[in-house]
Write a protein that holds these residues in place. Sequence first.
Motif, short mmCIF file in Angstrom:
data_model
loop_
_atom_site.label_atom_id
_atom_site.label_comp_id
_atom_site.label_asym_id
_atom_site.label_seq_id
_atom_site.Cartn_x
_atom_site.Cartn_y
_atom_site.Cartn_z
N LEU A 72 0.81 -1.22 0.00
CA LEU A 72 0.00 0.00 0.00
C LEU A 72 0.84 1.27 0.00
CD1 LEU A 72 -2.80 -1.03 2.52
CD2 LEU A 72 -2.97 -0.88 0.02
N VAL A 73 2.12 1.16 0.31
CA VAL A 73 2.98 2.34 0.43
C VAL A 73 2.92 3.25 -0.81
CG1 VAL A 73 5.39 3.11 0.62
CG2 VAL A 73 4.47 1.42 2.22
N PRO A 74 2.94 2.72 -2.03
CA PRO A 74 2.88 3.62 -3.20
C PRO A 74 1.60 4.45 -3.27
CG PRO A 74 3.60 1.43 -3.87
CD PRO A 74 3.15 1.32 -2.44
N HIS A 75 0.57 4.05 -2.56
CA HIS A 75 -0.71 4.76 -2.60
C HIS A 75 -0.84 5.82 -1.50
CE1 HIS A 75 -1.72 1.78 -5.51
NE2 HIS A 75 -1.81 0.80 -4.62
N VAL A 76 0.08 5.83 -0.56
CA VAL A 76 -0.06 6.73 0.59
C VAL A 76 -0.04 8.19 0.18
CG1 VAL A 76 1.00 7.47 2.77
CG2 VAL A 76 0.83 5.03 2.24
N ALA A 77 0.95 8.63 -0.57
CA ALA A 77 1.05 10.05 -0.94
C ALA A 77 -0.17 10.51 -1.74
CB ALA A 77 2.35 10.34 -1.67
N PRO A 78 -0.62 9.78 -2.77
CA PRO A 78 -1.80 10.26 -3.49
C PRO A 78 -3.06 10.31 -2.62
CG PRO A 78 -0.74 8.47 -4.71
CD PRO A 78 -0.03 8.61 -3.42
N VAL A 79 -3.23 9.33 -1.73
CA VAL A 79 -4.41 9.35 -0.86
C VAL A 79 -4.33 10.52 0.12
CG1 VAL A 79 -5.69 8.09 0.93
CG2 VAL A 79 -4.91 6.89 -1.12
N ILE A 80 -3.16 10.77 0.67
CA ILE A 80 -3.01 11.92 1.57
C ILE A 80 -3.31 13.22 0.83
CG2 ILE A 80 -1.34 13.33 2.85
CD1 ILE A 80 -0.06 10.71 3.81
N SER A 81 -2.78 13.36 -0.36
CA SER A 81 -3.02 14.59 -1.14
C SER A 81 -4.51 14.80 -1.38
CB SER A 81 -2.25 14.54 -2.45
OG SER A 81 -0.87 14.56 -2.21
#
Length: 108
Positions: A72-81
């Motif tokens: 899931l790590v690659p999805h963290v920044a886009p979800v946070i944004s």
Amino acid sequence: MTTATSVDDFLAAPEANELGEIPESARREVAARILASLRDDLGVPIAKLDADDAHAWLLHALPERFASGDPLVPHVAPVISAWLGFAARASGATLTAFRRACAEILPE
């Protein structure tokens, strides 16, 4: 009533819908972890989040929620944004300092 800390409210929002390339189950799990971290680790009301909170959250508290190699790590920044945009709209607070600090810390 929409709340900035509700996973379901976030996932129903247009900001989350823009994450169409991320599977819904991944969006849900990442959102649940980031919001749990805000609630449990920072404990600061959304409208009062500042740049120091962004640093504590993104560099110290949140990494504890994702193990090394977690898919899931690659999805963290886009979800946070996406959540940042949703949170500002849902809370009625601009979150300017918090959003700016997050933008500086998060990878592109």
